[in-house]
Enzyme design. Structure first.
Site, PDB file in Angstrom:
ATOM      1  N   ARG A   1       0.835  -1.215   0.000  1.00  0.00           N
ATOM      2  CA  ARG A   1       0.000   0.000   0.000  1.00  0.00           C
ATOM      3  C   ARG A   1       0.861   1.252   0.000  1.00  0.00           C
ATOM      4  O   ARG A   1       0.549   2.236  -0.658  1.00  0.00           O
ATOM      5  CB  ARG A   1      -0.903  -0.015   1.223  1.00  0.00           C
ATOM      6  CG  ARG A   1      -1.856  -1.050   1.044  1.00  0.00           C
ATOM      7  CD  ARG A   1      -3.003  -1.268   1.929  1.00  0.00           C
ATOM      8  NE  ARG A   1      -3.982  -1.852   1.051  1.00  0.00           N
ATOM      9  CZ  ARG A   1      -3.802  -3.020   0.432  1.00  0.00           C
ATOM     10  NH1 ARG A   1      -2.743  -3.749   0.640  1.00  0.00           N
ATOM     11  NH2 ARG A   1      -4.686  -3.461  -0.418  1.00  0.00           N
TER      12      ARG A   1
ATOM     13  N   GLN B   1     -10.124   9.539   8.468  1.00  0.00           N
ATOM     14  CA  GLN B   1      -9.992   8.103   8.739  1.00  0.00           C
ATOM     15  C   GLN B   1      -8.998   7.480   7.766  1.00  0.00           C
ATOM     16  O   GLN B   1      -8.684   6.300   7.883  1.00  0.00           O
ATOM     17  CB  GLN B   1     -11.353   7.428   8.574  1.00  0.00           C
ATOM     18  CG  GLN B   1     -12.398   7.899   9.576  1.00  0.00           C
ATOM     19  CD  GLN B   1     -13.770   7.308   9.290  1.00  0.00           C
ATOM     20  OE1 GLN B   1     -14.443   7.681   8.342  1.00  0.00           O
ATOM     21  NE2 GLN B   1     -14.175   6.375  10.116  1.00  0.00           N
TER      22      GLN B   1
ATOM     23  N   VAL C   1      -5.493   6.683   5.814  1.00  0.00           N
ATOM     24  CA  VAL C   1      -4.078   6.586   6.157  1.00  0.00           C
ATOM     25  C   VAL C   1      -3.191   7.088   5.014  1.00  0.00           C
ATOM     26  O   VAL C   1      -1.970   7.118   5.142  1.00  0.00           O
ATOM     27  CB  VAL C   1      -3.686   5.131   6.557  1.00  0.00           C
ATOM     28  CG1 VAL C   1      -4.415   4.717   7.833  1.00  0.00           C
ATOM     29  CG2 VAL C   1      -3.963   4.134   5.442  1.00  0.00           C
TER      30      VAL C   1
ATOM     31  N   HIS D   1      -6.710   7.310  12.212  1.00  0.00           N
ATOM     32  CA  HIS D   1      -6.318   5.911  12.016  1.00  0.00           C
ATOM     33  C   HIS D   1      -4.839   5.759  11.659  1.00  0.00           C
ATOM     34  O   HIS D   1      -4.424   4.736  11.121  1.00  0.00           O
ATOM     35  CB  HIS D   1      -7.208   5.245  10.953  1.00  0.00           C
ATOM     36  CG  HIS D   1      -8.629   5.054  11.423  1.00  0.00           C
ATOM     37  ND1 HIS D   1      -9.669   4.777  10.570  1.00  0.00           N
ATOM     38  CD2 HIS D   1      -9.173   5.100  12.660  1.00  0.00           C
ATOM     39  CE1 HIS D   1     -10.793   4.664  11.278  1.00  0.00           C
ATOM     40  NE2 HIS D   1     -10.523   4.868  12.545  1.00  0.00           N
TER      41      HIS D   1
ATOM     42  N   CYS E   1       7.780   2.535  16.704  1.00  0.00           N
ATOM     43  CA  CYS E   1       8.651   1.556  17.362  1.00  0.00           C
ATOM     44  C   CYS E   1       7.964   1.016  18.611  1.00  0.00           C
ATOM     45  O   CYS E   1       7.587   1.786  19.490  1.00  0.00           O
ATOM     46  CB  CYS E   1       9.979   2.211  17.730  1.00  0.00           C
ATOM     47  SG  CYS E   1      11.047   1.122  18.700  1.00  0.00           S
TER      48      CYS E   1
ATOM     49  N   CYS F   1      15.010   0.750  14.512  1.00  0.00           N
ATOM     50  CA  CYS F   1      14.466   2.032  14.958  1.00  0.00           C
ATOM     51  C   CYS F   1      15.580   3.073  14.936  1.00  0.00           C
ATOM     52  O   CYS F   1      16.641   2.868  15.535  1.00  0.00           O
ATOM     53  CB  CYS F   1      13.892   1.915  16.367  1.00  0.00           C
ATOM     54  SG  CYS F   1      13.414   3.511  17.059  1.00  0.00           S
TER      55      CYS F   1
ATOM     56  N   GLY G   1     -17.634  11.480   2.560  1.00  0.00           N
ATOM     57  CA  GLY G   1     -17.192  10.176   2.070  1.00  0.00           C
ATOM     58  C   GLY G   1     -16.983   9.133   3.138  1.00  0.00           C
ATOM     59  O   GLY G   1     -16.048   8.346   3.056  1.00  0.00           O
TER      60      GLY G   1
HETATM   61 ZN   LIG Z   1      12.713   2.735  19.106  1.00  0.00          ZN
END
Ligand SMILES: [Zn+2]
Length: 238
Positions: free
Chosen positions: A59, A94, A96, A112, A120, A139, A179
């Protein structure tokens, strides 16, 4: 009604659909092809993180090939117009995807989460994420490996910015829902919240939502048509 200065707009999959972003809940949407329990729950991620990363990586990779549409652009114009009036537009989405940002809007609450961010599990840092995530991702803040996850709210997790959204609705002269199906809580409850505070509520959607009876006004049609028309009405109001 005099020209509103403060507006809260809730947006859902219907605003991005015309850009080519797959919707999740429609008959031919994402959840018709994937089991949400496998790819969009904490339990699914614990059971098979590689599959979940693959799902969101696909995505994230597809995002640059879609573009903001006239509805996203119109909301950016609305934001500018309200700012010039001394007010503000609060976009609660909503979605992403990053189409509101690329359309030019700036005051956006991603309830969302965001596809272009990673989180992390070890140190709770949220960082920008343009490439793929994997169980080997490190991370950048705590340098630990294996805890990076998509910054997306999964089923069974709490949506973000609910207090900020409630505060914005409290200070608004108009609430507009764009929408959204009206079936997903807590977002579906915003209209009732607005009406209980005496804030008029407008629905802009392809067809009447499950909540249609709660709105004080509505326009039905494709987002790329009804949103620019409605924004023009608001911005030309005296
Ligand atoms: Zn971290």
């Amino acid at each position: 009604m005099s020209a509103p200065k403060n507006i809260v707009a809730l947006t859902g999959a219907g605003i991005s659909a015309e850009s080519g972003v797959a919707t999740f809940r429609d008959a031919d949407g994402v959840w018709a092809k994937y089991d949400y329990r496998e790819v969009a729950t904490p339990e699914g991620f614990a059971a098979n993180p590689a599959l979940v990363h693959e799902f969101y990586n696909a995505r994230r990779r597809a995002l640059p090939s879609v573009n903001p549409n006239a509805a996203h652009m119109a909301l950016a114009d609305l934001e500018k117009g309200l700012t010039e009036r001394g007010g503000r537009l609060t976009l609660v989405t909503q979605n992403v995807d990053d189409l509101h940002e690329r359309g030019g809007a700036t005051n956006i609450l991603h309830m969302h989460g965001e596809l272009l961010k990673a989180e992390c599990a070890s140190c709770a840092s949220v960082i920008d994420c343009r490439g793929d995530l994997s169980i080997e991702s490190v991370c950048g803040v705590c340098n630990r490996t294996g805890g990076m996850r998509p910054h997306v709210v999964w089923f069974g997790e709490m949506p973000r910015f609910m207090e900020e959204a409630a505060d914005a609705i409290m200070g608004a002269e108009l609430f507009v829902s764009i929408g959204t199906s009206g079936s997903v809580y807590p977002a579906a409850g915003f209209v009732a919240e607005a009406r209980a505070l005496g804030v008029p509520a407008m629905e802009l959607n392809l067809e009447p939502s499950e909540n249609a009876h709660l709105f004080s006004d509505a326009r039905y049609g494709p987002a790329t048509e009804v949103v620019p028309q409605w924004v023009n009405e608001i911005l030309t109001m005296k």
